[in-house]
Design an enzyme around this catalytic site. Sequence first.
Site, PDB file in Angstrom:
ATOM      1  N   SER A   1       0.839  -1.235   0.146  1.00 36.30           N
ATOM      2  CA  SER A   1       0.034   0.019   0.053  1.00 36.30           C
ATOM      3  C   SER A   1       0.867   1.129  -0.011  1.00 36.30           C
ATOM      4  O   SER A   1       0.468   2.237  -0.734  1.00 36.30           O
ATOM      5  CB  SER A   1      -1.090  -0.073   1.286  1.00 36.30           C
TER       6      SER A   1
ATOM      7  N   HIS B   1       1.613   4.618   4.961  1.00 38.15           N
ATOM      8  CA  HIS B   1       0.931   5.187   3.788  1.00 38.15           C
ATOM      9  C   HIS B   1       1.479   6.500   3.496  1.00 38.15           C
ATOM     10  O   HIS B   1       1.571   7.023   2.386  1.00 38.15           O
ATOM     11  CB  HIS B   1      -0.468   5.365   4.293  1.00 38.15           C
TER      12      HIS B   1
END
Length: 220
Positions: free
Chosen positions: A144, A195
């Site tokens: 991610s 992230h």
Amino acid sequence: MQRRQGRVNAGLLLLLYQISQVGLQNIPSVTLGVLALNIFLFLNPVRPLPEVCISVNEGFYRKNWQRLLLSPVHHADDWHLYYNMISMLWKGIMLEKKLKSIWFAYIIAVFAVLIGVVYMVLEFMLVKILDDPSYEMNCAVGFSGVLFALKVLNNHYNPGRVSSVLGLQISSKYACWVELVAIHLISPGTSFAGHLAGILVGLMYTMGPLKKIMKACGGI
């Protein structure tokens, strides 16, 4: 951080179905290779997840640098794999056609390693700022972070678009930041620092020196 065993991997089956609907012939080679690698390592992990995830303790203090390569391509469960690879599928199709396959592969490789480094720096900063050594133990795994970096690139190359985040229409310029906060609020167990590291690396490429450094190192 162990996978649940003895059940049907519904997320994996749905991912394979979605890929078949797009058609292998319509997926650029590097994007297809990334999908195949992540699926293969989900089914045949190199090591158990606690031995491939990246953290300050494992990556920096214990010098397990191989985790920088292993952590992005291993996933906690089939749904983690599904959401990441569906995102990779669409971002890869758009960006690989724009950037061409060799450069896109170069970006993926550099981003995957660099995001792990930035992630450790962010976690180390939290240790010092909050005086909480537990952040040294936070161990991240999954693709991610790379996807957040690719989102920054996609928004950079396709300005003026509008993205839907939780039903809200957000300018693509700010969508990654809104999504960063939204994901953390909805799923507190996800890696906020991982992230954020992806967004920062993406900005280092689009607005900072990273692209020039990569071109110099690549002899371009």
